[in-house]
Every structure is written in structure tokens, then in C-alpha cells.
Write a protein that holds these residues in place. Sequence first.
Motif, PDB file in Angstrom:
ATOM      1  N   ALA A  69       0.839  -1.200   0.000  1.00  0.00           N
ATOM      2  CA  ALA A  69       0.000   0.000   0.000  1.00  0.00           C
ATOM      3  C   ALA A  69       0.875   1.251   0.000  1.00  0.00           C
ATOM      4  O   ALA A  69       2.008   1.241   0.484  1.00  0.00           O
ATOM      5  N   THR A  70       0.339   2.332  -0.533  1.00  0.00           N
ATOM      6  CA  THR A  70       1.044   3.612  -0.520  1.00  0.00           C
ATOM      7  C   THR A  70       0.514   4.479   0.617  1.00  0.00           C
ATOM      8  O   THR A  70      -0.546   4.193   1.205  1.00  0.00           O
ATOM      9  N   VAL A  71       1.239   5.549   0.889  1.00  0.00           N
ATOM     10  CA  VAL A  71       0.759   6.485   1.913  1.00  0.00           C
ATOM     11  C   VAL A  71      -0.575   7.087   1.480  1.00  0.00           C
ATOM     12  O   VAL A  71      -1.423   7.409   2.323  1.00  0.00           O
ATOM     13  N   PHE A  72      -0.781   7.219   0.184  1.00  0.00           N
ATOM     14  CA  PHE A  72      -2.043   7.777  -0.324  1.00  0.00           C
ATOM     15  C   PHE A  72      -3.195   6.801  -0.080  1.00  0.00           C
ATOM     16  O   PHE A  72      -4.312   7.214   0.251  1.00  0.00           O
ATOM     17  N   ASP A  73      -2.920   5.500  -0.229  1.00  0.00           N
ATOM     18  CA  ASP A  73      -3.933   4.490   0.102  1.00  0.00           C
ATOM     19  C   ASP A  73      -4.327   4.595   1.570  1.00  0.00           C
ATOM     20  O   ASP A  73      -5.514   4.571   1.919  1.00  0.00           O
ATOM     21  N   LEU A  74      -3.327   4.716   2.428  1.00  0.00           N
ATOM     22  CA  LEU A  74      -3.590   4.710   3.873  1.00  0.00           C
ATOM     23  C   LEU A  74      -4.303   5.975   4.329  1.00  0.00           C
ATOM     24  O   LEU A  74      -5.020   5.961   5.328  1.00  0.00           O
ATOM     25  N   LEU A  75      -4.118   7.054   3.613  1.00  0.00           N
ATOM     26  CA  LEU A  75      -4.805   8.295   3.991  1.00  0.00           C
ATOM     27  C   LEU A  75      -6.287   8.273   3.621  1.00  0.00           C
ATOM     28  O   LEU A  75      -7.042   9.170   3.998  1.00  0.00           O
ATOM     29  N   LYS A  76      -6.713   7.232   2.898  1.00  0.00           N
ATOM     30  CA  LYS A  76      -8.141   7.051   2.640  1.00  0.00           C
ATOM     31  C   LYS A  76      -8.847   6.402   3.834  1.00  0.00           C
ATOM     32  O   LYS A  76     -10.077   6.375   3.904  1.00  0.00           O
ATOM     33  N   VAL A  77      -8.050   5.858   4.759  1.00  0.00           N
ATOM     34  CA  VAL A  77      -8.592   5.151   5.926  1.00  0.00           C
ATOM     35  C   VAL A  77      -9.258   6.143   6.871  1.00  0.00           C
ATOM     36  O   VAL A  77      -8.808   7.279   7.031  1.00  0.00           O
ATOM     37  N   HIS A  78     -10.329   5.720   7.539  1.00  0.00           N
ATOM     38  CA  HIS A  78     -10.963   6.516   8.594  1.00  0.00           C
ATOM     39  C   HIS A  78     -10.162   6.325   9.884  1.00  0.00           C
ATOM     40  O   HIS A  78     -10.379   5.362  10.627  1.00  0.00           O
ATOM     41  N   TRP A  79      -9.221   7.220  10.160  1.00  0.00           N
ATOM     42  CA  TRP A  79      -8.420   7.135  11.386  1.00  0.00           C
ATOM     43  C   TRP A  79      -9.216   7.789  12.510  1.00  0.00           C
ATOM     44  O   TRP A  79      -9.307   9.001  12.604  1.00  0.00           O
ATOM     45  N   TYR A  80      -9.785   6.980  13.358  1.00  0.00           N
ATOM     46  CA  TYR A  80     -10.751   7.471  14.359  1.00  0.00           C
ATOM     47  C   TYR A  80     -10.077   8.295  15.455  1.00  0.00           C
ATOM     48  O   TYR A  80      -8.999   7.947  15.944  1.00  0.00           O
ATOM     49  N   HIS A  81     -10.732   9.377  15.840  1.00  0.00           N
ATOM     50  CA  HIS A  81     -10.264  10.249  16.916  1.00  0.00           C
ATOM     51  C   HIS A  81     -11.211  10.176  18.108  1.00  0.00           C
ATOM     52  O   HIS A  81     -12.426  10.224  17.928  1.00  0.00           O
ATOM     53  N   PRO A  82     -10.695  10.073  19.330  1.00  0.00           N
ATOM     54  CA  PRO A  82      -9.278   9.977  19.680  1.00  0.00           C
ATOM     55  C   PRO A  82      -8.853   8.521  19.888  1.00  0.00           C
ATOM     56  O   PRO A  82      -9.412   7.811  20.716  1.00  0.00           O
TER      57      PRO A  82
END
Length: 460
Positions: A430-443
Motif C-alpha cells: 500500500a502507498t501512503v495515499f492508500d492509507l490516507l483514505k482510511v478513517h483514522w478514528y479520533h481519539p
Amino acid sequence: METEHFDFIVIGGGSGGYAAARTAREKMERVAIVDGSKELGGLCILKGCMPSKTLIYASEILHHAKDGKTFGLDIPEASVDMPALHRRKLEIIKEFSDYREEQLKSDRFTLFRNQAAFVDESTIELDDGRRLSADYFVIATGSVVSVPPVQGLSTCPYWTSDNVLDLDTVPERIIVLGGGIVACELAQFLRRVGSEVVQVQRSPHLLREFSAEAASVVAQSFRDEGIELHTGTRLVSVQHETGEFRVTFEKDDETHTVCAPHLLNALGRRPATDCLNLEAAGVETLSSGHIGCNSKQQTSNPKIYACGDVAGPYEIVHIAILQGELAAKHAIDSEHEAVDYDDLVSVVFTDPQVATAGLTEEELKRRGIDYLSADYPFDDHGKSILMEAKYGYVKVFAERTTGTVLGAECVSKDAGELIHAMAVAVTLNATVFDLLKVHWYHPTLSEIWSYPLEDIADEI
């Protein structure tokens, strides 16, 4: 005496050996397992992963309880009940070892509770005189504690990790020799349950297989918790008189001596091959003592394979399992991909934990790979601040032009859990661009990965 023949024989019934036997049994009828250890289960279950992590987790809870005021909690007293902790550990181990024993004793396999040694390239002799032959063998005998040539050490009644994991009392004071994974995990456990701990490491920094940056975070945590830590030393001698150990070492051109009633030798392990008579089987070993294997786990005798600690290059349970499965699959039809160590995941269960996935920065530089890196500290991250888990950082390495994630490093609370987000990325290219599509939940702790990913994406 007649020799009994099998399709496939595994020597050693630990995690790697069982994985090999189980996989072979999918296609082969006569599969035998030879294990002469006192208890069935293997190092991970009996003397490694399961008991150590049970104790380490309990000591982490104790550590937080003692620090209750930091969280606005009034916990009048918190202390370890070592006999109770010991009993709980034994119960947990028994649950796992009973299940493994049931698997090994099932009618799918023929189990021999014996030690074995090769007599020729296709035959072993058991310690009761019986002989077994096979079309294929897998050696999965694991490792044993190493005793380096330090004056006086071999004749002293030192403890090994086995002794520490079997304690039902708290040692008042102990010297820990070594700075590897076992040494660090057990040093911090002992300190947290109440021991005075002196740790002496020969290399310039702890955890020499990991980055100096990661090791410095762990070292700071250790010192903050009261461990007397000495790195970059040369061990001179070990003495034991009138119930006390005296360890003498040199550091910065000065000679130092530390004393304690207990000594833990955690200076490493070596492959357990002494009694196998490998020469008779035409199996060669490396200078490290490991059995030499090709990418398919074949030894210099193509009918004999090896897996796990005895083979290396990494003494990690999931690697032993992958190697054991590969060995059996290759023996069956010879067309299977080798274990990809470029996707390696490693974890140290100190607090903070240290975890890596994929290629390390040192390896990227060694290979001359053009990469970008970015990091972010936990002391500036919402969830870790409210958890008082401020030690450490995350770091991501990506291919410069495409952004493909090549590796990652995490030093933090629960780094062993957090690293798997990057392990998936590395394995799936995976690329960093792929991973930035992920919903990184806060907090969450996990969302911290989004910050170095964004930095690399911006730079590309």
C-alpha cells in the motif's frame, strides 16, 4: 532391531514443529513427532511468550495502580501477590499446553516421547534404542540459554529466564546481564513488582537489533522507573561468595562492581543442536550455531529441513510457524514461496513497547533504497496525553517516488498492537495515499499514523 519407517518425522513438538507436522499430515499418512522434553508444548507456551506476557501485563496493571494519583484516583495501596500471580500464570500455561498436548497426542500423528540423534542421512535413534527412518525430516529443537565466556559465569548459580518466570516471591535485588528482548522485558517486570534492578548491557544501547532512537526511549523509561542501567560495558568477571553475586565490568575506562543476591543471565540463547549428531546426517551448521537452510528451509541434506530458533534468522514464534509450514509444503510438492523477511514484524513487550514492520531504516540505507521518512511523537498526541503514555513516537518509511510503504517503527504503549496497521500496508504494498483514505478514528492511539503519512504525501 527393526527400523520403523515414516513419510515425515518432526524432531521437536513446539510451535514450528507442530506446524510442520500438521501441514505434512494434510497430504502424508505416516507422520511422527519426536519430543523428549519433560513437558509438551514448546518454549513459547511453557517458558517464553505466554508466561512472560502474563507476568508483564500484570506488572503493568500494578504500575498504573501505584501511579493512581496521576489519574486523579485514590488507590491507598497496590502491591503484588506473587503466589497468586504465579498460580494464575500456571493456570494460563496449562490451558495452552493441555491443548497442544492433545493435538500432539491425537491419532493423526505418532508421538515418541524420546530424545533423538541421527545415525545416518535418513535414520534417527531414540534414547531407548529404537530406530526410525523417514523420507523427510524437520528439525525443530529450538534454543537453549547461552553462557558467554565471562570469567566465573559458567560456574555460578545464576538464574535464567526459566527461573524468573517461575518465581513466587519478589527478589529484593537482582543483577540482569544483557540488554536484549528477554533481558529488558524481565528487568522491567522485576522492577515493577518491587525488586531493585541493576542491568548491565555490553552493547552501546539496549535492544541492539532495533534502532538507537528506539532504544533510547526504552532506556529513559527504565531509568525513570528506577532501574540502574549500564550500557556500553565490557564484562570482566562474575563471582559468587556467601550468597552474593559480584559483577565486575569496565565502562568509559573505569572499572565498576555491582552486587546483589541474585543474578539473571540473559545474554542470549543458542540453537539446541548438541545431541542431534548432525554430522551423521550430512547437516551443516553456520558459525552462529544455527542449522544452515536455503530459502525453502532445506538443510545441506535436501531431505532434512529445519525451522524456528534452531534455524534462525529470527527467533520469533510466527516465523517458526511459517518456516515449519513451508518445510512441509516443500517436501510435499516443492513449489511454494519462501518466507518473505522483508515483511517481518517484531515486537518488544517493554513499556513503552517497541515494534517494527517491514524494512528498518538501517536496512533501507544498506540497500541503497531511495526513501522518505516522517515521524510524530506521542507526547504531542491527544489520546496518549490523556493516557499518560507520552514516551515514544511513530515513524514511517516510504519509497520516494511512489509513496509505497516500505517499513515502520513504533515506540509506545501498545506498539505491538499499533504496528499491525503498517504491517498490513507493507505486506499489501500500500502507498501512503492508500492509507490516507482510511478513517483514522479520533481519539485513538492509532490515528497518530496519519500524521507521518500526511507529511510523506505532502513531500511527494
